[in-house]
Design an enzyme around this catalytic site. Structure first.
Site, PDB file in Angstrom:
ATOM      1  N   TYR A 108      10.710 -21.509  -0.479  1.00 26.28           N
ATOM      2  CA  TYR A 108      11.386 -22.229  -1.560  1.00 26.28           C
ATOM      3  C   TYR A 108      11.014 -23.704  -1.524  1.00 26.28           C
ATOM      4  CZ  TYR A 108      15.075 -23.685  -4.767  1.00 26.28           C
ATOM      5  OH  TYR A 108      15.756 -24.213  -5.842  1.00 26.28           O
ATOM      6  N   LYS A 140       8.893 -25.684  -4.502  1.00 29.43           N
ATOM      7  CA  LYS A 140       9.429 -26.834  -5.228  1.00 29.43           C
ATOM      8  C   LYS A 140       8.592 -28.090  -4.996  1.00 29.43           C
ATOM      9  CE  LYS A 140      12.835 -24.901  -7.435  1.00 29.43           C
ATOM     10  NZ  LYS A 140      12.816 -24.824  -8.912  1.00 29.43           N
TER      11      LYS A 140
END
Length: 245
Positions: free
Chosen positions: A150, A154
């Site tokens: 994650y 990002k």
């Protein structure tokens, strides 16, 4: 925010079925925009569209590159875009799985390229200006336990945002991202309902609180609007000071 910033404008919001995307779609429709609401959940879209007739539901799986482009085409030109769709799969670094990597990068990064290409190419052909906001995360700039993929996805969103801003800026298309902390959507409230877990994160946020959905929606609207005409290539933290400490 002045309504005339959004009157006669078409805005596309991905991941509009719930959470930030849903609230954002409703707010933009209130401001007078025609909203193309994209989600893979037909039921969520039906409920959303029933709340405002300026919202046009588009049901498509953003993992499918060709289907996504075909779903967007009939609604062009789209002057404003919010790439909000994202997924999170949490695992310690040593337990990261290839399929999970592919899933996160397909939705969190690749779908941004797909949707933005379709919309930006059309704007350039028509010689129209535009604004794109990519929803990133504080995880782009800070290590979070069990968030290996994650965080990486990002960080990729913010890197992509800077290149998009540089290349599309010449065509008067601005591109920025926002980096929210924990947001108290329905899912967020469940995910951070454990007091001990919440206390650990809150201790790192100088304002000592998590973000409400509106705390993210309004800055996105600002970045879409004419009020931010010289803001391009920025990653805006919405984190109560988390990244400042």
């Amino acid at each position: 925010m002045a309504e005339n910033d959004f009157q006669n404008k078409t805005v596309c919001v991905t991941g509009a079925g719930r959470g930030i995307g849903k609230s954002l779609a409703l707010r933009l429709a209130e401001l007078g925009a025609k909203v193309i609401a994209v989600s893979k959940s037909d039921e969520n879209l039906k409920q959303l569209a029933a709340q405002n007739n300026k919202i046009i539901p588009v049901c498509v799986d953003l993992c499918d590159w060709n289907a996504t482009k075909e779903a967007i085409k009939p609604h062009l030109p789209i002057q404003l875009l919010v790439n909000n769709a994202a997924v999170a799969i949490l695992d310690s670094f040593l337990e990261v799985k290839p399929d999970d990597f592919d899933s996160l990068f397909n939705i969190n990064v690749k779908s941004i390229i797909c949707v933005s290409q379709e919309i930006a190419c059309d704007l350039i052909e028509r010689k129209m200006s535009g604004s794109i906001v990519n929803v990133s995360s504080q995880a782009a700039s800070a290590a979070l336990k069990d968030h290996s993929i994650y965080c990486a996805s990002k960080a990729a969103v913010d890197g992509l945002t800077r290149v998009m801003a540089m290349e599309l800026g010449a065509h008067q298309i601005r591109v920025n991202s926002v980096q929210p902390t924990v947001v108290l959507t329905d899912m967020g409230r469940i995910g951070w309902s454990d007091d001990k877990k919440a206390a650990g994160m809150l201790s790192k946020i100088p304002l000592n609180k998590f973000a409400e959905v509106e705390d993210v929606v309004e800055p996105i609207i600002f970045l879409l609007s004419n009020k931010s005409q010289m803001i391009n290539g920025v990653s805006l933290p919405i984190d109560g000071g988390f990244l400042a400490t």
